[in-house]
Scaffold this active site. Structure first.
Site, mmCIF file in Angstrom:
data_model
loop_
_atom_site.group_PDB
_atom_site.id
_atom_site.type_symbol
_atom_site.label_atom_id
_atom_site.label_comp_id
_atom_site.label_asym_id
_atom_site.label_seq_id
_atom_site.Cartn_x
_atom_site.Cartn_y
_atom_site.Cartn_z
ATOM 1 N N THR A 38 0.838 -1.204 0.000
ATOM 2 C CA THR A 38 0.000 0.000 0.000
ATOM 3 C C THR A 38 0.870 1.250 0.000
ATOM 4 O O THR A 38 0.620 2.206 -0.747
ATOM 5 C CB THR A 38 -0.931 0.006 1.229
ATOM 6 O OG1 THR A 38 -1.723 -1.181 1.231
ATOM 7 C CG2 THR A 38 -1.834 1.223 1.207
ATOM 8 N N LYS A 139 -14.560 -1.463 17.208
ATOM 9 C CA LYS A 139 -14.881 -1.437 18.639
ATOM 10 C C LYS A 139 -14.803 -0.007 19.174
ATOM 11 O O LYS A 139 -15.651 0.415 19.974
ATOM 12 C CB LYS A 139 -13.919 -2.340 19.407
ATOM 13 C CG LYS A 139 -14.135 -2.315 20.921
ATOM 14 C CD LYS A 139 -13.212 -3.269 21.635
ATOM 15 C CE LYS A 139 -13.449 -3.207 23.151
ATOM 16 N NZ LYS A 139 -12.631 -4.195 23.884
ATOM 17 N N HIS A 278 -45.634 -20.273 -9.491
ATOM 18 C CA HIS A 278 -45.695 -20.507 -8.049
ATOM 19 C C HIS A 278 -44.730 -21.611 -7.602
ATOM 20 O O HIS A 278 -45.074 -22.481 -6.804
ATOM 21 C CB HIS A 278 -47.123 -20.822 -7.615
ATOM 22 C CG HIS A 278 -48.088 -19.727 -7.983
ATOM 23 N ND1 HIS A 278 -48.100 -18.503 -7.352
ATOM 24 C CD2 HIS A 278 -49.041 -19.665 -8.950
ATOM 25 C CE1 HIS A 278 -49.035 -17.734 -7.899
ATOM 26 N NE2 HIS A 278 -49.611 -18.411 -8.876
#
Length: 521
Positions: A38, A139, A278
């Protein structure tokens, strides 16, 4: 007061949209911290970023397994800004808070989907640091925003650019999605181990993790809410993954019928069509061409076929489209591997219902039977789990139990009838002729009722037809009610099998016992 976003920790496997998002954060005054691939991606695109190792003073090691698992990282995520003890600990140990965490996880599901993937590759793509950061940020969402999907970049950046912060409502929404994300990830890993360890026993825990695809207008009835969820592990053709080319929004009941129609049609190797109403077939057929199968399927019960759902296992060609476009026919939805361009043009311009008909394509040339391992049925407070009824039956175990044996032509129809029984709600009775469904009795409390309904539906076509029954006949009354039937295929296994056999012999009907039942409740 919402905390100002000053520092963001970014570590993602999927780099989609990352550069633009990161540039927007920097422009808003946010300092970025990152690791490994990254960090290299951001630097290559000219985005200023601080290496997490420079912040922690601890190098990345063990081939990248150990990067973010450090107190200065998780302390910065978990630190409660309104708890003086937390703030004192952070100050003492040089921990700086992160107000934004951007993480998506190693591509575990994409890795195991590769046909030649090794167990070592799969294991190495189990993310550890990522889920830990995600759960920690979720959290502590009172102070930290957690972004786990590129689709969240836009709304997140917009709020930061507007206010310099994220609202509590948004942080809580992001946290909810984050926990669902890690739950789905863990479920995929657990499922991988269960499937690849070859255990014959059922798993101790069933993990189901599906992603919201779309909210539907309503459920089976207008007063019920409904939504469609997608199992990301399943990548084959299905009503869920099919692309809609035309028509109104799909309804809850449409999707149920499309799934059933596709399941029936793809069960056959020859060109096949299933016509649904159906969730039960009112018509079905196989033939040398898909257009001929369509014609036979629609003519199985023309009255019931009005407003039906159609599934095909071959590309919809011009002949199919021209048949469907004739006056007097009306179709709600069609699902098929693909559509010939000219056929698509006909279906979307010629019939009166062309603007509304829902056309779905699965993106292939020929549909093969679905590869499904388990079927889960929810109960109040629990669920039932069973093997999917998808295995081919072993004809070597079939027994002719009557004096009269089926002819070769009758055997062809008996095979078709037996295939159809597993797709009709029990008590299932099907009458078939020329590899075409001509009468159906479904979901009745009495097998005799199912026989009588199927004979009534077939009318004159019952003469010379064959009968398929998903389970045994408990008495001979069902056989005696099968007017016009010349051959029967059923599992056998009743205490009164001999009475049923005697009735067939008396009436000159051939009968086969398969030794296997195909209930579908």
């Amino acid at each position: 007061m919402d905390p100002q976003v000053k520092r963001a920790l970014i570590s993602v496997s999927d780099k989609t949209g990352l550069t633009e998002f990161a540039r927007g954060l920097v422009a808003a005054g946010v300092q970025l911290f990152s690791t490994g691939g990254t960090k290299r991606h951001l630097e290559a695109n000219g985005v200023p970023v601080t290496d997490v190792s420079d912040y922690t003073g601890f190098p990345e090691m063990m081939s990248g397994r150990l990067k973010t698992l450090h107190p200065k990282v998780h302390g910065g995520i978990l630190c409660r800004r309104d708890d003086q003890s937390d703030m004192n600990s952070a100050a003492e140990h040089g921990i700086e808070p992160f107000e934004l965490v951007v993480v998506n996880l190693y591509p575990f599901e994409a890795t195991i989907a590769k046909p030649d993937v090794t167990d070592a590759e799969a294991i190495e793509n189990i993310d550890i640091g990522g889920p830990t950061m995600v759960r920690a940020a979720a959290k502590n969402h009172k102070f930290v925003g957690i972004v786990t999907n590129a689709s969240q970049y836009g709304p997140t950046l917009e709020q930061i650019q507007l206010n310099g912060s994220l609202t509590l409502q948004m942080r809580r929404s992001l946290a909810r999605d984050a926990f669902a994300h890690t739950a789905s990830y863990d479920a995929a890993i657990a499922r991988y181990f269960a499937e690849h360890d070859g255990e014959a026993t059922f798993p101790n825990t069933i993990s189901t993790a599906m992603k919201l695809s779309t909210e539907l207008r309503y459920g089976e009835n207008p007063h019920q809410r409904a939504a469609l969820y997608v199992d990301s592990k399943y990548t084959g053709p299905s009503a869920v993954t099919a692309r809609q080319l035309n028509g109104k929004e799909l309804s809850y009941n449409n999707l149920l019928d499309l799934d059933a129609a596709l399941g029936m049609a793809r069960f056959f190797k020859r060109p096949a069509v299933a016509v649904l109403k159906h969730n039960n077939p009112c018509g079905a057929a196989t033939a040398d061409t898909i257009a001929e199968a369509l014609r036979k399927g629609m003519e199985g019960d023309p009255l019931s076929a009005f407003g039906s759902i159609i599934g095909l296992n071959r590309v919809v060609d011009v002949a199919c489209a021209e048949y469907l476009a004739q006056p007097g026919l009306f179709v709600e939805a069609i699902i098929a591997p693909a559509y010939d361009p000219k056929a698509l043009e006909i279906l979307t311009t010629v019939p009166k219902w062309h603007a509304n008909v829902r056309l779905l394509e699965c993106g292939c040339d020929v549909l093969e039977p679905a590869k499904v391992d388990w079927v889960v049925r929810p109960l109040t407070g629990g669920a039932l789990l069973q093997d999917a009824d998808v295995e081919d039956d072993d004809e070597s175990e079939w027994r002719v139990v009557t004096d009269k044996a089926p002819t070769e032509e009758q055997m062809r129809d008996l095979r078709f009838a037996w295939a159809m029984t597993r797709h009709v709600k029990s008590n299932a009775i099907v009458l078939c002729k020329d590899e075409m469904l001509v009468g159906v009795g479904a979901g009745q409390m009495s097998r005799v009722d199912s026989v009588e309904i199927s004979v009534k539906k077939a009318g004159e076509r019952a003469e010379g037809s064959v009968l398929g029954s998903d389970a045994f006949f408990p008495f001979d009354d069902g056989i005696r009610a099968a007017k016009g039937v010349v051959a029967v295929i059923q599992p056998g296994g009743s205490k009164r099998d001999q009475e049923v056999i005697d009735a067939c012999n008396e009436l000159g009907i051939a009968m086969i016992f398969t030794g296997r039942r195909h209930f579908k409740h």
